[in-house]
Design a protein around this motif. Structure first.
Motif, short mmCIF file in Angstrom:
data_model
loop_
_atom_site.label_atom_id
_atom_site.label_comp_id
_atom_site.label_asym_id
_atom_site.label_seq_id
_atom_site.Cartn_x
_atom_site.Cartn_y
_atom_site.Cartn_z
N TRP A 193 0.83 -1.20 0.00
CA TRP A 193 0.00 0.00 0.00
C TRP A 193 0.86 1.25 0.00
N LEU A 216 2.47 2.54 -3.13
CA LEU A 216 1.61 3.23 -4.11
C LEU A 216 1.67 4.73 -3.87
N GLN A 228 -8.35 3.15 4.98
CA GLN A 228 -8.14 1.71 5.18
C GLN A 228 -6.68 1.41 5.48
N LYS A 288 -5.78 2.50 8.97
CA LYS A 288 -6.34 1.55 9.94
C LYS A 288 -5.46 0.30 10.05
N ASN A 306 -3.58 -0.97 13.46
CA ASN A 306 -3.71 -2.34 14.01
C ASN A 306 -2.35 -2.99 14.18
N LEU A 334 -5.93 -1.10 -6.28
CA LEU A 334 -6.60 -1.00 -4.98
C LEU A 334 -7.30 -2.32 -4.65
N ASN A 348 -4.62 -5.10 -3.91
CA ASN A 348 -4.06 -4.92 -2.57
C ASN A 348 -5.05 -5.29 -1.48
N THR A 349 -6.31 -4.91 -1.69
CA THR A 349 -7.32 -5.17 -0.66
C THR A 349 -7.57 -6.66 -0.49
N TYR A 392 -11.59 -4.78 11.58
CA TYR A 392 -10.89 -4.19 10.44
C TYR A 392 -11.13 -5.02 9.18
N SER A 433 -14.52 -4.29 7.82
CA SER A 433 -14.61 -2.96 7.18
C SER A 433 -13.89 -2.97 5.83
N LEU A 434 -12.84 -3.79 5.75
CA LEU A 434 -12.10 -3.88 4.50
C LEU A 434 -12.97 -4.57 3.42
N TYR A 471 -15.28 -1.94 2.15
CA TYR A 471 -14.50 -1.04 1.27
C TYR A 471 -14.28 -1.67 -0.10
N GLU A 514 -17.24 -1.40 -2.20
CA GLU A 514 -17.43 -0.04 -2.73
C GLU A 514 -16.55 0.22 -3.96
N ARG A 561 -17.74 0.67 -8.24
CA ARG A 561 -17.46 1.67 -9.28
C ARG A 561 -16.62 1.10 -10.42
#
Lengths: 234, 234
Positions: free
Chosen positions: A52, A55, A95, A98, A102, B27, B30-31, B109, B112-113, B116, B119, B123
């Motif tokens: 991350w 980037l 994100q 966060k 953590n 993104l 990575n997520t 976390y 929530s990821l 994300y 989301e 798009r």
């Protein structure tokens, strides 16, 4: 005494035994297991955080080799992008921050767990800890499963704790036998030119320390450490 | 235009390109990488927490199969010991509660990821996400490396994403070829009796969805999903 009463009594005794069976041995073994698991976790999640970070700031990622320093930079600077860094939306950055927060908590927890381990070992295996340091002491105890067993082992066995793979290879294929396992990480063995002999001498002393700790004897670990350090210095 | 100016211009262009190269593809990749790493971490650290918990409450550890529920119990009850549980010192308990608190944060976390990720995909690859769900969509994109590449692949390739090992085994040893990779986890394939054929049909539709997303076409993912579900229900 009828059968029901006997059963009841038996159950009570068993419960009492289970309750008392948790010893400092188990606390130490659980703690070192958790520390090792945290080490793995922190390494692999830090790699993801680096993905991350690079980037947003490709210029400095490789300069921040230390993971704890990288975290500090991310948390404190709130991910300021560098000249070549990508423009990310606020929710994208959130994100990443966060994740860093953590990880920072996990690092702090790991450090506090090492302090805790030192405390438990100070009351349970002070001599072993004095001569080997906190982490090696815990690994030796885990390998033996208890202080009682560790105190009954020959020093040659202790010398090879952590070298089981190489030992079996030696037995099966006749490859050269290992000279050390966990003890290779000991500072005195590290600094010695004759690592095999040093590990042997260290294991001898650890074996004595284990007995001192088991029979609540004198505190001689540090004295032994200094003697070995003097004898095997480069 | 002298050499220095050309160099300068070149550097500026390169910096601009690097800056713009971060895309929703990256993104998403990575997520999903971070989510998978967190999954591993949460599993292994939860095992360590269970070791601790079963010292203090051996009766109920095995009843709390779900790790998130186990955490809740530990954090809220502050580790009340059970009848057969060991009596631990305050400082011993503190370490365990800290571990549970850290794990709870990591679970939150991770959740929530996932929101994300949904989301960003809404798009970037809405049609693929509609037909495959959040996690499978991300894995397919990661495998293809970008939406642009995913949109150019044959559906047979998409069908076998995640089955690379089995595919190479097939090529090398002549073992039976795989019929699905990641798609095996899709709800419609799971519920179908003819998993191979269903995966094939699903991959066809995913391939169309990838093109719709790449060329910013209509929103048809959910319609395709419903059609497949109807056709391949048990």
């Amino acid at each position: 005494m009828d059968i029901e009463k006997l059963k009841q009594k038996n159950l009570e005794l068993t419960k009492k035994k289970v309750k008392e069976s948790v010893s400092d041995d188990q606390l130490i073994i659980n703690t070192i297991n958790t520390i090792e698991e945290l080490d793995k976790t922190l390494n692999s999640l830090s790699m993801r955080l680096r993905d991350w970070f690079s980037l947003i700031n490709p210029e400095t990622e490789h300069q921040l080799q230390d993971n704890e320093i990288l975290l500090k930079v991310i948390v404190e600077d709130e991910l300021q992008k560098s000249e070549m860094g990508a423009v990310l939306k606020k929710q994208d950055k959130e994100q990443i921050i966060k994740l860093a927060a953590n990880l920072k908590n996990l690092f702090e927890y790991k450090n506090s767990l090492e302090v805790y381990l030192e405390e438990v070992q100070e009351r349970h295996i002070p001599n072993i800890q004095d001569i080997t340091g906190t982490l090696i002491a815990a690994k030796l105890l885990r390998e033996a499963k208890s202080l009682r067993k560790l105190a009954t082992l020959q020093s040659g066995t202790i010398q090879l704790f952590g070298a089981e793979k190489a030992l079996f290879r030696h037995i099966k294929t006749g490859a050269r036998p290992p000279k050390y396992g966990f003890l290779l990480n000991h500072i005195i063995v590290q600094n010695s030119k004759e690592k095999g002999k040093t590990a042997r001498a260290l294991a001898d002393k650890i074996s004595i320390c284990a007995r001192l700790d088991y029979f609540k004897g004198e505190r001689l670990g540090t004295k032994y450490f200094e003697e070995l350090k003097e004898k095997w210095k480069k």
